[in-house]
Design a protein around this motif. Structure first.
Motif, mmCIF file in Angstrom:
data_model
loop_
_atom_site.group_PDB
_atom_site.id
_atom_site.type_symbol
_atom_site.label_atom_id
_atom_site.label_comp_id
_atom_site.label_asym_id
_atom_site.label_seq_id
_atom_site.Cartn_x
_atom_site.Cartn_y
_atom_site.Cartn_z
ATOM 1 N N LEU A 28 15.329 -43.414 -10.590
ATOM 2 C CA LEU A 28 16.558 -44.069 -10.149
ATOM 3 C C LEU A 28 16.221 -45.333 -9.371
ATOM 4 O O LEU A 28 15.311 -45.332 -8.536
ATOM 5 C CB LEU A 28 17.352 -43.120 -9.251
ATOM 6 C CG LEU A 28 18.598 -43.679 -8.547
ATOM 7 C CD1 LEU A 28 19.708 -43.938 -9.554
ATOM 8 C CD2 LEU A 28 19.066 -42.711 -7.458
ATOM 9 N N ALA A 29 16.940 -46.412 -9.660
ATOM 10 C CA ALA A 29 16.792 -47.655 -8.904
ATOM 11 C C ALA A 29 18.171 -48.229 -8.627
ATOM 12 O O ALA A 29 19.080 -48.137 -9.463
ATOM 13 C CB ALA A 29 15.942 -48.665 -9.663
ATOM 14 N N LEU A 39 13.994 -44.444 -6.111
ATOM 15 C CA LEU A 39 13.679 -43.027 -5.943
ATOM 16 C C LEU A 39 12.544 -42.708 -6.913
ATOM 17 O O LEU A 39 12.711 -42.820 -8.126
ATOM 18 C CB LEU A 39 14.906 -42.164 -6.258
ATOM 19 C CG LEU A 39 14.692 -40.654 -6.188
ATOM 20 C CD1 LEU A 39 14.377 -40.209 -4.762
ATOM 21 C CD2 LEU A 39 15.935 -39.924 -6.715
ATOM 22 N N THR A 40 11.391 -42.305 -6.398
ATOM 23 C CA THR A 40 10.216 -42.176 -7.237
ATOM 24 C C THR A 40 9.484 -40.872 -6.984
ATOM 25 O O THR A 40 9.654 -40.246 -5.933
ATOM 26 C CB THR A 40 9.254 -43.354 -6.998
ATOM 27 O OG1 THR A 40 8.083 -43.204 -7.808
ATOM 28 C CG2 THR A 40 8.813 -43.425 -5.541
ATOM 29 N N GLY A 64 13.558 -32.983 -1.471
ATOM 30 C CA GLY A 64 13.643 -31.562 -1.777
ATOM 31 C C GLY A 64 13.572 -31.149 -3.226
ATOM 32 O O GLY A 64 13.967 -30.021 -3.556
ATOM 33 N N LEU A 65 13.058 -32.004 -4.117
ATOM 34 C CA LEU A 65 13.025 -31.631 -5.533
ATOM 35 C C LEU A 65 12.252 -30.335 -5.753
ATOM 36 O O LEU A 65 12.728 -29.421 -6.432
ATOM 37 C CB LEU A 65 12.409 -32.758 -6.363
ATOM 38 C CG LEU A 65 12.268 -32.399 -7.852
ATOM 39 C CD1 LEU A 65 13.590 -32.596 -8.577
ATOM 40 C CD2 LEU A 65 11.180 -33.190 -8.545
ATOM 41 N N TYR A 66 11.047 -30.269 -5.193
ATOM 42 C CA TYR A 66 10.201 -29.121 -5.481
ATOM 43 C C TYR A 66 10.753 -27.847 -4.850
ATOM 44 O O TYR A 66 10.603 -26.751 -5.408
ATOM 45 C CB TYR A 66 8.770 -29.406 -5.022
ATOM 46 C CG TYR A 66 8.206 -30.651 -5.675
ATOM 47 C CD1 TYR A 66 8.189 -30.789 -7.053
ATOM 48 C CD2 TYR A 66 7.741 -31.716 -4.904
ATOM 49 C CE1 TYR A 66 7.703 -31.934 -7.661
ATOM 50 C CE2 TYR A 66 7.248 -32.863 -5.497
ATOM 51 C CZ TYR A 66 7.232 -32.971 -6.881
ATOM 52 O OH TYR A 66 6.752 -34.107 -7.479
ATOM 53 N N GLU A 81 20.308 -33.607 -8.771
ATOM 54 C CA GLU A 81 20.697 -33.317 -7.397
ATOM 55 C C GLU A 81 19.982 -34.250 -6.427
ATOM 56 O O GLU A 81 20.591 -34.769 -5.473
ATOM 57 C CB GLU A 81 20.370 -31.860 -7.057
ATOM 58 C CG GLU A 81 20.527 -31.493 -5.586
ATOM 59 C CD GLU A 81 21.927 -31.683 -5.048
ATOM 60 O OE1 GLU A 81 22.070 -31.907 -3.822
ATOM 61 O OE2 GLU A 81 22.899 -31.597 -5.831
ATOM 62 N N VAL A 82 18.702 -34.488 -6.662
ATOM 63 C CA VAL A 82 17.943 -35.382 -5.787
ATOM 64 C C VAL A 82 18.457 -36.814 -5.910
ATOM 65 O O VAL A 82 18.512 -37.553 -4.919
ATOM 66 C CB VAL A 82 16.439 -35.287 -6.112
ATOM 67 C CG1 VAL A 82 15.657 -36.377 -5.414
ATOM 68 C CG2 VAL A 82 15.902 -33.915 -5.711
ATOM 69 N N ALA A 83 18.851 -37.223 -7.111
ATOM 70 C CA ALA A 83 19.425 -38.563 -7.286
ATOM 71 C C ALA A 83 20.705 -38.697 -6.471
ATOM 72 O O ALA A 83 20.941 -39.725 -5.816
ATOM 73 C CB ALA A 83 19.696 -38.835 -8.765
ATOM 74 N N VAL A 84 21.539 -37.654 -6.476
ATOM 75 C CA VAL A 84 22.767 -37.672 -5.680
ATOM 76 C C VAL A 84 22.435 -37.775 -4.192
ATOM 77 O O VAL A 84 23.060 -38.553 -3.443
ATOM 78 C CB VAL A 84 23.609 -36.408 -5.956
ATOM 79 C CG1 VAL A 84 24.759 -36.291 -4.957
ATOM 80 C CG2 VAL A 84 24.143 -36.434 -7.386
ATOM 81 N N ARG A 85 21.451 -37.024 -3.756
ATOM 82 C CA ARG A 85 21.058 -37.076 -2.343
ATOM 83 C C ARG A 85 20.578 -38.472 -1.951
ATOM 84 O O ARG A 85 20.891 -38.972 -0.861
ATOM 85 C CB ARG A 85 19.953 -36.051 -2.073
ATOM 86 C CG ARG A 85 20.414 -34.608 -2.190
ATOM 87 C CD ARG A 85 19.268 -33.630 -1.946
ATOM 88 N NE ARG A 85 19.715 -32.241 -2.091
ATOM 89 C CZ ARG A 85 18.936 -31.181 -1.884
ATOM 90 N NH1 ARG A 85 17.663 -31.346 -1.520
ATOM 91 N NH2 ARG A 85 19.412 -29.964 -2.038
ATOM 92 N N ALA A 86 19.821 -39.107 -2.832
ATOM 93 C CA ALA A 86 19.333 -40.456 -2.536
ATOM 94 C C ALA A 86 20.492 -41.432 -2.419
ATOM 95 O O ALA A 86 20.545 -42.264 -1.500
ATOM 96 C CB ALA A 86 18.356 -40.912 -3.612
ATOM 97 N N LEU A 87 21.438 -41.355 -3.334
ATOM 98 C CA LEU A 87 22.571 -42.271 -3.313
ATOM 99 C C LEU A 87 23.427 -42.060 -2.062
ATOM 100 O O LEU A 87 23.925 -43.029 -1.474
ATOM 101 C CB LEU A 87 23.404 -42.101 -4.577
ATOM 102 C CG LEU A 87 22.719 -42.535 -5.884
ATOM 103 C CD1 LEU A 87 23.560 -42.156 -7.087
ATOM 104 C CD2 LEU A 87 22.423 -44.025 -5.880
#
Length: 303
Positions: A28-29, A39-40, A64-66, A81-87
């Motif tokens: 995600l960028a 997000l990497t 928290g991905l793992y 879910e992690v993409a949503v958290r980053a945004l």
């Protein structure tokens, strides 16, 4: 305007423009007010930091991905879910996106209340202005295209004619042989060409059929190739038409039409002229028709 991009840099040139690396895993960028947020995963963080030291990086492990995967959430769902958290962390509540944003990503973000507007013009506009590295990549790809075309021309030009076919070293010259020589030359120049580059004639299929089998004498043979620079991901695109033998009046007429169109465009090109402008010049046609004719040269193309 906030622009949201998601994917890998192999298939998504808009992402490759922002993060000038070959990254095969989707990420995600976000581009916002001149700022790049990424997000990497940990494997790419150091590379991205070197290529874009101005970017602000957030790790999927940090969000928290793992832990989500260990808790039983499927990997694909955990990545969303992690993409949503980053945004949420970045305060992104609305964004412009490209038409090819993955459906699963768009569905999840909209379900979370993030407004997405498809705006291909805004996304494409960012990569219309090429970086110095991209410009050099286009030049390398074009040099590779020229090397590949020269290799194909050499095989066609050096062939003998027998029973309406081209023959080289005692065997029929085929589209496959010419294609292989072109691809080898492009790869040697650092910009490999895909396996479906076209070597076509009246003896093979039409449309985007790449061509196969023996090549004819006294008839047009068209080579269309598009090598991709490995370092930048930028492309070139080049087409030439050859005739080994007698150039018919019909082919000569088509050649002159193409040449006139190209020369008219060249004469009209200057700063401030848009591509839609009508050409008014009419260059003089040449009546010469050597045994092997090449179509007029083409300009390099980008990614």
């Amino acid at each position: 305007m906030t622009i949201l991009l998601y994917g890998d840099t192999s298939r998504y040139p808009a992402l490759r423009h922002e993060v000038p690396l070959e990254i095969i895993d989707p990420f995600l960028a976000v581009v916002r007010d001149g700022e790049l947020l990424v997000l990497t995963n940990p494997l790419e963080a150091e590379r991205i930091a070197r290529a874009r030291p101005d970017a602000k990086l957030r790790g999927i492990d940090e969000l928290g991905l793992y832990d989500l995967v260990e808790g039983g959430m499927p990997r694909d769902e955990a990545e969303l879910e992690v993409a949503v958290r980053a945004l949420r962390e970045w305060g992104v509540s609305e964004a412009a996106v490209a038409p090819d944003l993955p459906v699963a990503v768009a569905d999840r973000l909209r379900a979370e209340g993030i407004a997405l507007t498809v705006d291909d013009t805004a996304v494409a506009a960012r990569r219309r202005a090429k970086s110095a590295a991209e410009l050099e990549g286009i030049r390398r790809a074009q040099r590779a295209a020229e090397a590949g075309m020269a290799a194909g021309e050499e095989l066609i030009r050096g062939a003998e004619r027998a029973d309406g076919r081209l023959v080289r070293d005692g065997a029929p010259l085929t589209a496959e042989a010419v294609r292989a020589a072109i691809r080898a030359a492009c790869a040697s120049a650092g910009a490999p060409a895909p396996p479906d580059i076209m070597v076509t004639s009246a003896l093979s299929g039409g449309g985007h059929d790449p061509g196969s089998g023996p090549l004819p004498a006294d008839l047009p043979i068209t080579i269309d190739l598009w090598p991709r620079d490995e370092a930048s991901g930028c492309w070139a695109d080049m087409t030439r038409t050859f005739v080994n033998g007698t150039v018919s009046d019909e082919v000569a007429t088509l050649r002159d039409v193409v040449r006139d169109a190209l020369e008219s465009a060249r004469a009209a090109v200057r700063p401030g002229v848009r591509g839609r402008a009508r050409c008014t010049t009419s260059p003089r046609r040449s009546s010469s028709a050597p045994a092997i004719r090449r179509s007029a040269p083409a300009s390099p193309a980008s990614s």
